[in-house]
Scaffold this active site. Structure first.
Site, PDB file in Angstrom:
ATOM      1  N   ASP A 146      -3.461   2.193   9.475  1.00 37.87           N
ATOM      2  CA  ASP A 146      -2.129   1.570   9.459  1.00 37.87           C
ATOM      3  C   ASP A 146      -1.234   2.011   8.300  1.00 37.87           C
ATOM      4  O   ASP A 146      -0.022   1.851   8.349  1.00 37.87           O
ATOM      5  CB  ASP A 146      -2.218   0.037   9.564  1.00 37.87           C
ATOM      6  N   HIS A 191      -1.721  -7.691  12.562  1.00 39.55           N
ATOM      7  CA  HIS A 191      -1.888  -8.141  11.182  1.00 39.55           C
ATOM      8  C   HIS A 191      -2.532  -9.526  11.157  1.00 39.55           C
ATOM      9  O   HIS A 191      -2.280 -10.361  12.011  1.00 39.55           O
ATOM     10  CB  HIS A 191      -0.542  -8.203  10.477  1.00 39.55           C
ATOM     11  N   CYS A 196       0.118  -3.781   6.058  1.00 41.97           N
ATOM     12  CA  CYS A 196      -0.514  -4.053   7.357  1.00 41.97           C
ATOM     13  C   CYS A 196       0.450  -4.665   8.374  1.00 41.97           C
ATOM     14  O   CYS A 196       0.537  -4.227   9.515  1.00 41.97           O
ATOM     15  CB  CYS A 196      -1.685  -5.021   7.203  1.00 41.97           C
ATOM     16  N   ASP A 225      -8.155   0.115   8.968  1.00 41.14           N
ATOM     17  CA  ASP A 225      -7.277  -0.570   8.019  1.00 41.14           C
ATOM     18  C   ASP A 225      -7.294   0.119   6.650  1.00 41.14           C
ATOM     19  O   ASP A 225      -8.363   0.288   6.053  1.00 41.14           O
ATOM     20  CB  ASP A 225      -7.784  -2.017   7.875  1.00 41.14           C
ATOM     21  N   ASP A 226      -6.122   0.481   6.162  1.00 39.91           N
ATOM     22  CA  ASP A 226      -5.992   1.002   4.781  1.00 39.91           C
ATOM     23  C   ASP A 226      -6.762   2.297   4.534  1.00 39.91           C
ATOM     24  O   ASP A 226      -7.125   2.595   3.389  1.00 39.91           O
ATOM     25  CB  ASP A 226      -6.471  -0.043   3.747  1.00 39.91           C
TER      26      ASP A 226
HETATM   27 CA   LIG Z   1      -3.641  -2.210   6.254  1.00 39.66          CA
END
Ligand SMILES: [Ca+2]
Ligand SMILES: [Ca+2]
Length: 492
Positions: free
Chosen positions: A323, A137, A81, A41-42
């Site tokens: 993502d 998400h 996301c 994530d990120d």
């Molecule tokens: Ca994300």
């Protein structure tokens, strides 16, 4: 009866075509390759593979890159996301589905809800499908898709992992805790990686692989939440990045937004960087992002290491993706929600037995939307008719320089588009304003060339690649708003 006839068909086919190898079509599910699907994530390009910053320490990502192919010019379908993951899991562009922002629900969107989601696709093709952590998400996985397509979800389809808020801390956190979602800092010295929600996910995935009791072919999805905020990790990860050695982002320039149209600020007004600078927290916040990226790196190493020790190593596709990216101050932003390079560029790595060549890279413009059709192709499963908008990446796995599309697309909100070619980034906003950057001479996107007549032809070429369809029938969508990318008003 049905099972018997499938078995008969499979045995007959095997007699005719002999054995098949990984990555090739096989009608007997037992011959199909397994899939290890690792979501992060990120995670931006601040690592030793994509080399977006030299401070990162990511040996395990480098080791994974050495096993297969890294797409060095890969971008998200959306820099948030929700819409990014909806696009990955459905193979449908945000501009086609109308699923533009985090607040847009996947299951309340008729186009996405009627699609065959990636886990369902593999379940329908005879795979055992299991998952844990953040794949769709919503950290609370069950809130959104309610286990669709999964035979098993960790800890269960109705129970989530422990929350980050439950971790123990020694000191007061800089911005006041989980409620703001914008905190960072080391956990209490008693906290180990085994207590961290991502450590728990990695332990689960590793045990599944090492346990040797998965039913082949399987699809195992492990979703790592870091380095998404809040950036909490055990102290040892912070110790790897002494504060006095932290450097501010090379791509930051105080006057960088002077030549950028104002429309970018309509997509998401982000006050975090100002707050971080006012409180003298820029370097500590960077330290935390690096620490959490190092944590992710260790966990990726753990999961891939478990696969390598498992009985499945020779017949399992590994795909790792993040993502979207993240800006650590570049262009005045601490966050994502933009159409600039640091927010759209993603990690996309594959190791595919008998298909990828160890240690290769491809700089062709590709997209996370391509994951679904690529997995379908590599496993010999027929994709759902008329659904997938991405491209099968297999030709680039075999020849990283193969003829390819000129551009790839990122969408953020209604009619805001970012296009990346091998050389340029073109951005156009809903109000018609534009940006153009030449990565050959300007990797930090400092100089907006959109008004320079010398680039008129380049802009024209890029514009031709934009979607012409932005308002899906029957879909209620919310335009991107001013604040945090949340909706300012509803349309229709
Ligand atoms: Ca994300
Ligand atoms: Ca500039």
């Amino acid at each position: 009866m049905k099972q018997t006839s499938y078995l008969f068909l499979a045995v007959t086919l095997l007699c005719v075509i002999g054995t098949t190898s990984g990555g090739q079509s096989a009608d007997n599910p037992a011959q199909k390759p397994n899939i290890l699907f690792i979501a992060v994530d990120d995670m931006n390009d601040w690592n030793g593979v994509l080399k977006g910053n030299t401070q990162a320490k990511t040996p395990h990502l480098k080791a994974l890159a050495a096993k297969g192919i890294t797409f060095t010019n890969a971008h998200c379908a959306a820099p948030a996301c929700g819409p990014s993951r909806s696009a990955i899991m459905s193979g449908i562009l945000p501009s086609t589905s109308g699923n533009y922002i985090n607040k847009s629900s996947l299951i309340h969107n008729p186009i996405l809800n009627n699609s065959v989601l990636l886990p369902e696709f593999f379940q329908q093709n005879g795979y055992q499908v299991i998952g844990g952590g953040k794949l769709f998400h919503g950290y609370h996985f069950t809130h959104e898709v309610k286990g669709r397509g999964f035979d098993e979800y960790f800890p269960s389809k109705t129970q989530d992992l422990p929350s980050f808020a439950g971790l123990k801390f020694n000191a007061k956190l800089p911005l006041g805790g989980w409620a703001r979602q914008a905190d960072w800092g080391p956990c209490h010295p008693d906290v180990t990686v085994n207590d961290h929600p991502d450590g728990i996910t990695a332990n689960w995935a590793s045990e599944k692989l090492l346990g040797g009791e998965l039913q082949e072919p399987f699809f195992l999805g492990a979703g790592i939440f870091q380095p998404h905020l809040p950036n909490y990790a055990p102290q040892e990860y912070f110790d790897r990045f002494p504060l006095e050695e932290i450097e501010l982002p090379e791509g930051f320039r105080e006057d960088d937004l002077d030549d950028v149209p104002k429309a970018h600020s309509k997509m998401a007004h982000n006050p975090w960087l100002n707050r971080i600078r006012e409180t003298n927290q820029w370097k500590p916040a960077i330290q935390a992002y690096l620490a959490c990226t190092a944590l992710v790196d260790d966990l990726v190493g753990q999961i891939v290491g478990a696969l390598e020790e498992s009985p499945y190593a020779g017949n399992t596709i590994i795909v790792l993706w993040s993502d979207h990216g993240f800006q650590l101050g570049e262009k005045g932003r601490w966050g994502k929600y933009s159409l600039w390079e640091r927010a759209t560029r993603v990690n996309l790595m594959w190791a595919v037995p008998e298909v990828t060549t160890p240690g290769t890279t491809s700089a062709k413009p590709v997209n996370l939307l391509d994951i679904y059709p690529t997995l379908a192709s590599l496993t010999g499963c027929e994709p759902p008719e008329g659904q997938l908008e991405g491209k099968d990446l297999t030709p680039l796995m075999k020849d990283p320089e193969a003829d390819w599309d000129q551009t790839t697309l990122t969408v953020f909100g209604y009619k805001n588009y970012g296009l990346r070619s091998e050389r340029y980034r073109y951005i156009t906003y809903a109000d018609g304003t534009e940006e153009l950057y030449d990565h050959q001479s300007d990797c930090w996107e400092w100089q907006n060339l959109a008004d320079n007549p010398e680039y008129a032809q380049t802009k024209q070429m890029m514009r031709q690649e934009l979607p012409t369809h932005h308002e899906p029938d029957g879909v209620t969508y919310t335009p991107v708003g001013y604040k945090w990318g949340l909706p300012s008003k509803s349309k229709k």
